[in-house]
Each structure stands twice: as structure tokens, then as C-alpha cells.
Design a protein around this motif. Structure first.
Motif, mmCIF file in Angstrom:
data_model
loop_
_atom_site.group_PDB
_atom_site.id
_atom_site.type_symbol
_atom_site.label_atom_id
_atom_site.label_comp_id
_atom_site.label_asym_id
_atom_site.label_seq_id
_atom_site.Cartn_x
_atom_site.Cartn_y
_atom_site.Cartn_z
ATOM 1 N N SER A 80 0.893 -0.364 0.113
ATOM 2 C CA SER A 80 0.150 -0.286 0.121
ATOM 3 C C SER A 80 1.226 1.381 0.039
ATOM 4 N N LEU A 81 2.186 1.395 0.879
ATOM 5 C CA LEU A 81 2.634 2.299 0.636
ATOM 6 C C LEU A 81 3.629 2.501 -0.780
ATOM 7 N N LEU A 82 3.791 1.220 -1.631
ATOM 8 C CA LEU A 82 4.215 2.138 -2.787
ATOM 9 C C LEU A 82 3.859 1.375 -3.336
ATOM 10 N N ASN A 83 1.888 1.682 -3.716
ATOM 11 C CA ASN A 83 1.521 2.380 -4.626
ATOM 12 C C ASN A 83 1.381 3.722 -4.662
ATOM 13 N N LEU A 84 0.982 4.088 -2.591
ATOM 14 C CA LEU A 84 1.560 5.763 -3.098
ATOM 15 C C LEU A 84 2.818 6.793 -3.022
ATOM 16 N N ASP A 85 3.319 5.776 -3.263
ATOM 17 C CA ASP A 85 4.991 6.393 -3.449
ATOM 18 C C ASP A 85 5.147 6.424 -4.893
ATOM 19 N N ASN A 86 5.286 5.382 -5.160
ATOM 20 C CA ASN A 86 4.617 5.381 -7.200
ATOM 21 C C ASN A 86 3.742 6.705 -7.485
#
Length: 164
Positions: A80-86
Motif C-alpha cells: 500500500s505504501l509502495l502504491n502511494l510512493d509510485n
């Protein structure tokens, strides 16, 4: 070329509750991290990295009032954090839309599980989800790996699920 297959799952009531917890936890972590990124940017820091966000979430999971985050696998929250970062990087690179906070009503409920931790039993039509166990699926073909689970409204399309 990326190929995607959709399979219907037949979870029990307790498994549905677990998936709801996963969807809610992922949404909370995404929104919390977006708020942290916005605060850091407005206070003069350029941006928080993905690893900074992971550290913040790890500390958040240790607090007793957020103990419910421990019911979900850590990798699910990290995705979920990776999606936000992207999404955040995409905004600054292409001047596209700024990432929005996720809502219970408007956003698509989806979580990604770590592919090595998801096991498949094709002979018995089931998939093993971390911290949950075996869940029955309606399988119409074999696949090598899939780890994204989303909730959609129940629609009857074509034939019913058959088990062999």
C-alpha cells in the motif's frame, strides 16, 4: 505482456471479515502515509521516502491503539505504501493528478499479498492466504502466481463455479 486472470473466491464469513480488515488496514496506511508526505512537503522537507514511510508504519504498529494493524501481514501494508510512493512520484514527474485520500465508499478495495507467501492447491480448488489459511476458489485455468485480491460486487456471469 502482462496477463491477468480473475478468479472468484468463496470465503466463509470469518474469511470475509479478515479480507475486510485487510482492505481497511491498507486504506488506513495509505491515507496516513499520504498525510505524512503532505505534512513533510509543506514543512520544508522535500519528501519522505518509501523506507521512511515503512519505518513510520512499523512504529505505528507497535503502539497499542493501532494494534489492529498487526492482524494483517506487514507486506500487505508495505505494498500500500509502495502504491502511494509510485503515485506521488508520478505526480511530480508528469504533473498528473495529485494522489487522493482513499474513501470507504469510492475507492476500489484491493490488497496485494507477497507472492512467495501465497500457496495454491489446484487439485482441491483453493488458495492459502497468509494469516488466514485456505480459501476456496472457482478455478477455470491454471496459473503460476497471483497475489492481488480485490472485492467486487457479486454478479453472476456465465456458468456457476464447478468443482471437479
Amino acid at each position: 505482456m502482462i496477463t491477468t486472470y480473475k478468479f472468484k473466491m468463496n470465503p466463509t464469513a470469518s474469511q470475509k471479515e479478515y479480507f475486510s480488515k485487510c482492505f481497511g488496514s491498507a486504506r488506513f496506511v495509505y491515507n496516513h502515509a499520504l498525510k505524512e508526505k503532505m505534512n513533510a512537503y509543506s514543512s520544508g522537507k522535500k519528501s519522505l521516502s518509501f523506507f521512511d514511510l515503512c519505518t513510520n508504519i512499523r512504529e505505528l504498529r507497535r503502539q497499542p491503539e493501532y494494534g489492529w494493524l498487526n492482524d494483517v501481514p506487514a507486506m500487505t501494508l508495505n505494498y500500500s505504501l509502495l502504491n502511494l510512493d509510485n503515485a506521488y512520484k508520478h505526480f511530480f514527474k508528469t504533473k498528473g493528478g495529485f494522489p487522493h485520500f482513499k474513501s470507504k465508499k469510492r475507492s476500489r478495495d484491493a490488497v496485494k499479498f507477497d507472492p512467495p507467501s501465497v500457496k495454491y492447491d489446484f487439485m482441491n480448488f483453493r488458495v492459502r492466504i497468509p494469516k488466514l489459511g485456505w480459501v476456496k476458489i472457482c478455478q477455470h485455468r491454471y496459473f503460476d502466481s497471483a497475489a492481488v485480491i480485490s472485492r467486487s460486487e457479486e454478479r453472476r456471469v456465465g456458468k456457476e463455479c464447478r468443482s471437479r
